[in-house]
Design a protein around this motif. Sequence first.
Motif, short mmCIF file in Angstrom:
data_model
loop_
_atom_site.label_atom_id
_atom_site.label_comp_id
_atom_site.label_asym_id
_atom_site.label_seq_id
_atom_site.Cartn_x
_atom_site.Cartn_y
_atom_site.Cartn_z
N PHE A 121 0.81 -1.22 0.00
CA PHE A 121 0.00 0.00 0.00
C PHE A 121 0.85 1.27 0.00
O PHE A 121 0.32 2.37 0.19
CB PHE A 121 -0.93 0.02 1.22
N LEU A 140 -10.50 1.68 -4.08
CA LEU A 140 -9.87 0.48 -3.51
C LEU A 140 -10.91 -0.58 -3.20
O LEU A 140 -10.71 -1.77 -3.48
CB LEU A 140 -9.10 0.85 -2.24
N PRO A 170 -12.35 -1.60 -8.06
CA PRO A 170 -10.96 -2.10 -8.07
C PRO A 170 -10.17 -1.79 -9.33
O PRO A 170 -8.97 -1.52 -9.26
CB PRO A 170 -11.13 -3.60 -7.87
N TYR A 214 -8.54 1.60 -9.19
CA TYR A 214 -7.60 1.89 -8.10
C TYR A 214 -6.19 1.99 -8.67
O TYR A 214 -5.59 0.98 -9.05
CB TYR A 214 -7.68 0.82 -7.01
N PRO A 221 -2.82 3.52 -7.36
CA PRO A 221 -2.16 4.18 -6.24
C PRO A 221 -0.99 5.06 -6.66
O PRO A 221 -0.36 4.83 -7.70
CB PRO A 221 -1.67 2.99 -5.40
N SER A 234 -1.11 -2.00 -7.59
CA SER A 234 -2.50 -2.08 -8.01
C SER A 234 -2.98 -3.51 -7.83
O SER A 234 -2.17 -4.42 -7.56
CB SER A 234 -2.63 -1.69 -9.49
N TYR A 235 -4.29 -3.75 -7.97
CA TYR A 235 -4.81 -5.11 -7.89
C TYR A 235 -4.23 -5.98 -9.00
O TYR A 235 -3.95 -7.16 -8.80
CB TYR A 235 -6.33 -5.10 -7.98
#
Length: 201
Positions: free
Chosen positions: A85, A107, A111, A114, A116, A121-122
């Motif tokens: 994170f 988040l 998803p 998201y 960052p 990332s996912y």
Amino acid sequence: MTKLYLTRHGQTQWNIEARFQGQMGSPLTEKGIKDAENLRERLKEVEFEAIYSSPQPRAYDTANIIKGDRKINIVTDDRLKEMNFGDWEGIKGDEIKKKHFKMFDNLWNSPMDYKPNSGESYEDVYNRVVPAIEDIKKQHDGKVLIVAHGIVLAIIMMYVEGRTIDNLWKEQVLPNTSLTIVEAENDKFDIKMYGDTSHFS
């Protein structure tokens, strides 16, 4: 056929404080240790061919408790680490939500959106976790324990169920030290148990 016994690490102090742990983290609480001991008791008759764990202490310590007196090594795999994170790690969720509302909302609710400023990332997590699961399947034809983290396990179950990242949170985060059992044969998966916590009592 490979039978995967999946569990999330025991409760930690940062779980209680609702802090983002990611690839940092905090020690198991007394409850976290006790829940892992209860899961060990539940699984004491299971003959595991292998035990895999994230190398992060909260996962490895949980795996070691569940292992008990089995004469088997715990194999650590960096690909099973929790999502990174970035600069959110160690910060309480409420604080992050106030400062980064849209990203925080993505988040959990969008998803695919998201992205960052730091960390993963996912898609990044998916691209390391799924090959780890496939490697474990190829290497073992028996019962395997895997101890990992909330988002890692969510990605695994998304893959098992054939969902896409935009449907990642169709299911809730698996509870700490819950038990999920998945049978895997070739490209087919069969979920036998999902997020069971009956051993808590």
